[in-house]
Design an enzyme around this catalytic site. Sequence first.
Site, short mmCIF file in Angstrom:
data_model
loop_
_atom_site.label_atom_id
_atom_site.label_comp_id
_atom_site.label_asym_id
_atom_site.label_seq_id
_atom_site.Cartn_x
_atom_site.Cartn_y
_atom_site.Cartn_z
N HIS A 172 18.84 8.96 -67.30
CA HIS A 172 18.18 10.11 -67.99
C HIS A 172 18.00 9.26 -69.38
O HIS A 172 18.88 9.22 -70.00
CB HIS A 172 18.86 11.31 -68.00
CG HIS A 172 18.11 12.57 -68.57
ND1 HIS A 172 17.42 13.30 -68.05
CD2 HIS A 172 17.98 12.76 -69.99
CE1 HIS A 172 16.62 14.21 -68.72
NE2 HIS A 172 17.08 13.84 -69.77
N CYS A 173 16.48 9.23 -69.67
CA CYS A 173 16.19 8.84 -71.09
C CYS A 173 15.79 10.20 -71.74
O CYS A 173 14.85 10.64 -71.59
CB CYS A 173 15.16 7.90 -70.73
SG CYS A 173 14.47 7.14 -72.29
N PRO A 174 16.40 10.19 -72.77
CA PRO A 174 16.03 11.20 -73.64
C PRO A 174 14.60 11.07 -74.40
O PRO A 174 13.81 12.06 -74.80
CB PRO A 174 16.95 11.56 -74.90
CG PRO A 174 17.78 10.30 -74.71
CD PRO A 174 17.66 9.75 -73.34
#
Length: 323
Positions: A172-174
């Site tokens: 998961h990449c913010p």
Amino acid sequence: MQSSGHRLRDIEQHHPLLSAGGDVEAGTLDAGVMVGGPHHNNHAGPNPHHTLWFIQDGCGMVCAGITWFLVLYAAFVVNFVMLLPAKNSWYPLLNGAVFNSLAVLALASHMRTMLTDPGAVPKGNATKEYMDSLQLKPGEVIYKCPKCCSIKPERAHHCSICKRCIRKMDHHCPWVNNCVGEKNQRFFVLFTMYIALISAHALGLSGMHFFTCVKVQWNECSDFSPGVSVLLLIFLCLEAVLFLTFTAVMFGTQLHSICNDETEIERLKNEKPTWERRVRWDGMRSVFGGPPSLLWCNPFNGLRFHRLLLLTRGRRSGAEFAV
């Protein structure tokens, strides 16, 4: 052959806190809502060709906004501090066309990564009816996620931010406010590539601008005062170095994962592959689609703007919305 009830009990033994369909019937699956038309079918999930995905996470939205601000800041400094005051006619035209084209491609790739369903498993499909439709073989074991009450396909992992199980979830990449998974990994790779390219280009232009302005008066190099110009260029160089380092490493990591058909989560967990690996070019074709071509580098490929405008009309609710 086992009955569907037996198969359901097999699942409940893995996760005894969940019933086969009670969570769905009780209406507790409210982490995400599909909006903009008729309510979606919990068993089949939304049609991927009629959905717009967006994660309503505060941290992710702030990080995505910062990403856009930094790219637009770099474009401002490159165009208004370095290129437009240049006396040569071909120099600003050529570099401006290249930099701005790459910046548009980078932002488009970012949008496609952020607004594309990464491969979410339909929520709440662990029901008796869905189990019957699977036509399981005797002794076959499947798993149910206790958090989103869905049947977990092979290589799927649950994301606590998206509140969904994601097929081939890499991480998961913010910065893109989304998971990188089966359906949007291509756009994430393009995003890292184009950000690395504009960062390298900005560094080269900054070095050339400093070299040129040292030989003449700073007032002749820019429409801004010397102090303001230097501060803008220094901040741009720092930003470009950080972005270039981060995205170049991420780009190489993503290509390595694709060519080895192994996600970052699978690598960190040291999971032994139970699937037939598609390595090297087979892996690249599975992610980017079709034989190698320039379309691999086009983030607009497959995007229908008219349908996108129609789909954005809808209310929003939950951790993610799709229309």
